[in-house]
Design a protein around this motif. Structure first.
Motif, short mmCIF file in Angstrom:
data_model
loop_
_atom_site.label_atom_id
_atom_site.label_comp_id
_atom_site.label_asym_id
_atom_site.label_seq_id
_atom_site.Cartn_x
_atom_site.Cartn_y
_atom_site.Cartn_z
N VAL A 193 -0.75 6.88 7.67
CA VAL A 193 0.31 6.73 8.66
C VAL A 193 0.40 7.89 9.65
CG1 VAL A 193 1.72 5.27 7.18
CG2 VAL A 193 2.01 7.76 7.08
N LEU A 253 7.86 9.54 9.52
CA LEU A 253 7.10 8.47 8.87
C LEU A 253 7.36 8.34 7.37
CD1 LEU A 253 3.76 9.18 10.76
CD2 LEU A 253 5.52 7.48 11.33
N SER A 265 1.73 4.78 1.49
CA SER A 265 1.53 5.46 2.77
C SER A 265 1.13 6.91 2.51
CB SER A 265 2.81 5.40 3.61
OG SER A 265 3.90 5.98 2.91
N LYS A 304 0.83 -1.20 0.00
CA LYS A 304 0.00 0.00 0.00
C LYS A 304 0.87 1.25 0.00
CE LYS A 304 -3.87 -2.06 2.57
NZ LYS A 304 -4.80 -1.87 3.72
N PRO A 319 5.97 9.45 4.50
CA PRO A 319 4.85 8.97 3.68
C PRO A 319 5.11 9.17 2.19
CG PRO A 319 4.34 11.12 4.60
CD PRO A 319 5.63 10.68 5.25
N TYR A 337 -4.23 2.35 0.09
CA TYR A 337 -3.51 3.30 0.94
C TYR A 337 -3.46 2.87 2.40
CZ TYR A 337 -4.39 6.14 -3.19
OH TYR A 337 -4.46 6.58 -4.48
N HIS A 338 -2.42 3.36 3.06
CA HIS A 338 -2.27 3.15 4.49
C HIS A 338 -2.03 4.51 5.14
CE1 HIS A 338 -1.11 1.73 8.36
NE2 HIS A 338 0.19 1.97 8.20
#
Length: 224
Positions: free
Chosen positions: A32, A48, A5, A3, A50, A29-30
């Motif tokens: 985060v 993170l 982020s 996925k 992303p 999608y994730h």
């Protein structure tokens, strides 16, 4: 299937949760991270990393500065500005700060999804109602930058420009640089050609544009 982020930064909690839930329910999608300030945008991206960061332009802190920092230090994170700012200037500023997408908050969820897909694919996305105007404005900015970058002054020309900004006369410039007045005039002719100036005043004004914040006494003398 891995996925993508994605993170969201907006100082309106209800809107923030709403757009985050749209992508959280999408298997591609994730989510985060979420935040509400420009500082959060920097922190989330640093920690993170992303794939996509969706940010509001009008929130606490200097969002444009944060975007610039992110785009320079973490270019792998694609930025989408999600904002209520409908002005072309706001869009141009966002793209200059490193945004890859610009979506108005009145747009549909599908528009926002399309923007995210576009930037992940290495493309640029602009809300359709603004697209033509923003593209034209960005072209103008690009042309101005190219024109400015094309101007290269020699060391001697830079010295003369700096003395002009101090309000020095041709004679004083010659004495300072140990060259003749005739040579100073020769350099003035070259400067007028390079800076697209028609006279001494325009040379000074053009020089000030190249050196923001510099206000020479020469300008005041010529304008008074």
């Amino acid at each position: 299937m891995s996925k993508f982020s994605i993170a969201f930064v907006d100082d309106h909690p209800i809107l923030l949760e709403g757009i985050a839930s749209i992508f959280a329910s999408d298997n591609a999608y994730h989510v985060v991270g979420k935040g509400g300030t420009a500082a959060d945008a920097l922190d989330i991206t640093n920690r993170l990393k992303p794939n996509v960061l969706i940010v509001d332009l009008n929130m606490p802190g200097d969002t444009l500065e944060a975007m610039t920092s992110i785009s320079q230090t973490m270019p792998e994170t694609k930025i989408v500005a999600f904002t209520s700012a409908v002005g072309v200037d706001s869009a141009v500023e966002a793209f200059e700060a490193g945004a890859s997408g610009y979506v108005l908050k009145g747009s549909s969820a599908d528009d926002l999804r399309q923007a995210v897909r576009a930037v992940l694919g290495g493309e640029t996305y602009i809300t359709q109602s603004l697209a033509a105007q923003v593209i034209l404005a960005l072209r103008r900015v690009s042309m101005q930058k190219n024109k400015s970058e094309a101007i290269r002054l020699s060391v001697r020309e830079e010295q003369i420009v700096n003395l002009l900004l101090e309000g020095r006369t041709n004679k004083e410039i010659g004495e300072q640089l140990d060259i003749s007045v005739k040579t100073v005039k020769h350099y003035m002719t070259i400067l007028m050609q390079k800076l697209h100036a028609r006279n001494r005043l325009e040379v000074v004004l053009a020089a000030q544009k190249r050196l923001p914040g510099s206000v020479g006494s020469q300008t005041r003398q010529l304008l008074n």
